[in-house]
Design a protein around this motif. Structure first.
Motif, PDB file in Angstrom:
ATOM      1  N   VAL A   1       1.016  -1.299   0.135  1.00 36.09           N
ATOM      2  CA  VAL A   1       0.128   0.180  -0.058  1.00 36.09           C
ATOM      3  C   VAL A   1       0.952   1.114   0.000  1.00 36.09           C
ATOM      4  N   ALA A   2       0.516   2.390  -0.711  1.00 39.70           N
ATOM      5  CA  ALA A   2       1.105   3.518  -0.676  1.00 39.70           C
ATOM      6  C   ALA A   2       0.020   4.637  -1.120  1.00 39.70           C
ATOM      7  N   ARG A   3       0.172   5.835  -0.532  1.00 41.28           N
ATOM      8  CA  ARG A   3      -0.417   7.098  -1.341  1.00 41.28           C
ATOM      9  C   ARG A   3       0.282   7.109  -2.629  1.00 41.28           C
ATOM     10  N   GLY A   4      -0.617   7.918  -3.381  1.00 39.07           N
ATOM     11  CA  GLY A   4      -0.062   8.285  -4.793  1.00 39.07           C
ATOM     12  C   GLY A   4       0.971   9.377  -4.994  1.00 39.07           C
TER      13      GLY A   4
ATOM     14  N   PHE B   1      10.276   6.586  -5.386  1.00 40.14           N
ATOM     15  CA  PHE B   1      10.100   6.260  -3.810  1.00 40.14           C
ATOM     16  C   PHE B   1       8.963   5.246  -3.602  1.00 40.14           C
ATOM     17  N   ILE B   2       8.019   5.399  -4.438  1.00 41.59           N
ATOM     18  CA  ILE B   2       6.803   4.645  -4.252  1.00 41.59           C
ATOM     19  C   ILE B   2       7.144   2.899  -4.880  1.00 41.59           C
TER      20      ILE B   2
ATOM     21  N   LEU C   1       6.778  -0.061  -2.708  1.00 37.02           N
ATOM     22  CA  LEU C   1       5.881  -1.298  -2.959  1.00 37.02           C
ATOM     23  C   LEU C   1       6.822  -2.629  -3.032  1.00 37.02           C
ATOM     24  N   ALA C   2       7.889  -2.661  -3.650  1.00 41.84           N
ATOM     25  CA  ALA C   2       8.694  -3.607  -4.028  1.00 41.84           C
ATOM     26  C   ALA C   2       9.167  -4.239  -2.528  1.00 41.84           C
TER      27      ALA C   2
ATOM     28  N   ILE D   1       4.014   2.981 -11.632  1.00 39.06           N
ATOM     29  CA  ILE D   1       3.732   2.567 -10.345  1.00 39.06           C
ATOM     30  C   ILE D   1       3.010   1.013 -10.470  1.00 39.06           C
ATOM     31  N   PHE D   2       1.927   0.937 -11.166  1.00 34.32           N
ATOM     32  CA  PHE D   2       1.043  -0.227 -11.413  1.00 34.32           C
ATOM     33  C   PHE D   2       2.016  -1.298 -12.086  1.00 34.32           C
TER      34      PHE D   2
END
Length: 344
Positions: free
Chosen positions: A146-149, A184-185, A189-190, A228-229
């Motif tokens: 999970v992360a904010r966008g 960073f995101i 996630l990774a 990101i996705f």
């Protein structure tokens, strides 16, 4: 998520029929502590209370898909803390992160966070590690990173108004900031997925992308969300945007999204037409004014209205048009569940 719920979510993503209409809610610290009867600071600071409150929610409503499930988070402070924001915790209020950028040009001096060591991120991971065996014993697993966008994080770092102005007046500086945040995101996630191999989904939350027009969306949203996705290589690609979602819905396929939680201000049929048949929709009765502040009869009426707004119930998880807000009572959740069953 409960293992059976996760299996059914994967089936829904794959276009299979479940034989029932699922109910699901995004739950986290705005709702869980008050519902459980503890303060928010207790929820954030106690691994034991965090676990017990999440288990109680799952066990109180066993047929509901709670997503992402056992969400380890510190409100809006999680991601900004890794960049060095000062975090403000005030008892029973939601915490917030102070701005650290006076101008978009200051983005150059921002460090690239180390997601293994910086800010609150190690505490996020360690909470899940400490409680992983108990989560497994309860027939759940950690399923989502999970992360904010990037838009949301940028607004935390420099202010919403200032960031939106920067998009218009300094596109190059805005791209530099968004590239840094997106990197960073992807790292974050990774790292979550590396720590918990059971993860096969990502949840990205970003309302600010609903505040830009088509041209800005194509320039500043699509390339970063596509990266990101595509970065963690997971099955479920879940986006929450409960601001204006018309432009977002039209671009979900190109963004790589296959599960979308959107605003109650858009009808289920409208978002289905815009997103196409391949996206699972999560929504969409009013969360605050009906699910939290309404009566069970009003909840039932809202569910009936949502069902009437589309003739195709495939790939739908019935929910609120946003996350679970504070003060939602059991009676309204039960009314929601009962109404979905009656309409199915």
């Amino acid at each position: 998520m409960r293992n059976s719920s996760w299996d059914d979510l994967i089936a829904l993503i794959d276009g299979k029929k479940l034989g029932y209409q699922p109910v699901g809610f995004i739950i986290d610290s705005p709702w869980i502590p008050g519902w459980y009867g503890i303060s928010k600071i207790d929820y954030y600071s106690s691994d034991e209370l965090w676990l017990k409150s999440n288990l109680k929610a799952a066990n109180s409503f066993p047929d509901v898909w709670f997503m992402p499930g056992f969400w380890s988070e510190y409100g809006m402070c999680t991601e900004p803390s890794a960049f060095g924001s000062r975090m403000i915790f005030t008892g029973d209020a939601l915490p917030h992160a102070e701005r650290i950028l006076a101008d978009i040009s200051d983005a150059e001096r921002l460090p690239q966070p180390n997601v293994r060591t910086d800010g609150l991120l190690p505490f996020i991971i360690n909470r899940l590690r400490i409680n992983e065996n108990a989560i497994l014993d309860a027939d759940h697993q950690v399923r989502f990173a999970v992360a904010r966008g990037p838009f949301n994080i940028a607004s935390f770092l420099m202010g919403t108004t200032e960031f939106m102005i920067a998009l218009a007046l300094d596109p190059d500086g805005s791209h530099r900031l968004l590239r840094k945040i997106t990197g960073f995101i992807c790292d974050w996630l990774a790292w979550q997925k590396e720590c918990f191999p059971s993860i096969d989904g990502v949840l990205i939350l970003d309302d600010l992308i609903g505040f830009v027009g088509d041209a800005e969306f194509n320039e500043f949203v699509l390339p970063y969300f596509r990266k990101i996705f595509s970065s963690p290589g997971v099955k479920v690609k879940f986006l929450h945007n409960d601001a204006d979602g018309i432009i977002t819905a039209r671009n979900l396929k190109e963004m790589g999204v296959n599960l979308f939680n959107f605003s109650f201000k858009h009808s289920m049929g409208e978002i289905r037409d815009l997103s196409g048949p391949g996206v699972v929709l999560l929504g969409n009765i009013p969360p605050r004014d009906v699910l939290a502040a309404g009566t069970p009869a009003q909840v039932e009426a809202a569910v009936k209205k949502a069902f009437a707004e589309t003739g195709n119930y495939d790939r739908i998880i019935w929910s609120a048009g946003g996350g679970m807000p504070p003060d939602v009572q059991d009676s309204n959740i039960n009314a929601f569940i009962r109404s979905v069953r009656d309409e199915s």
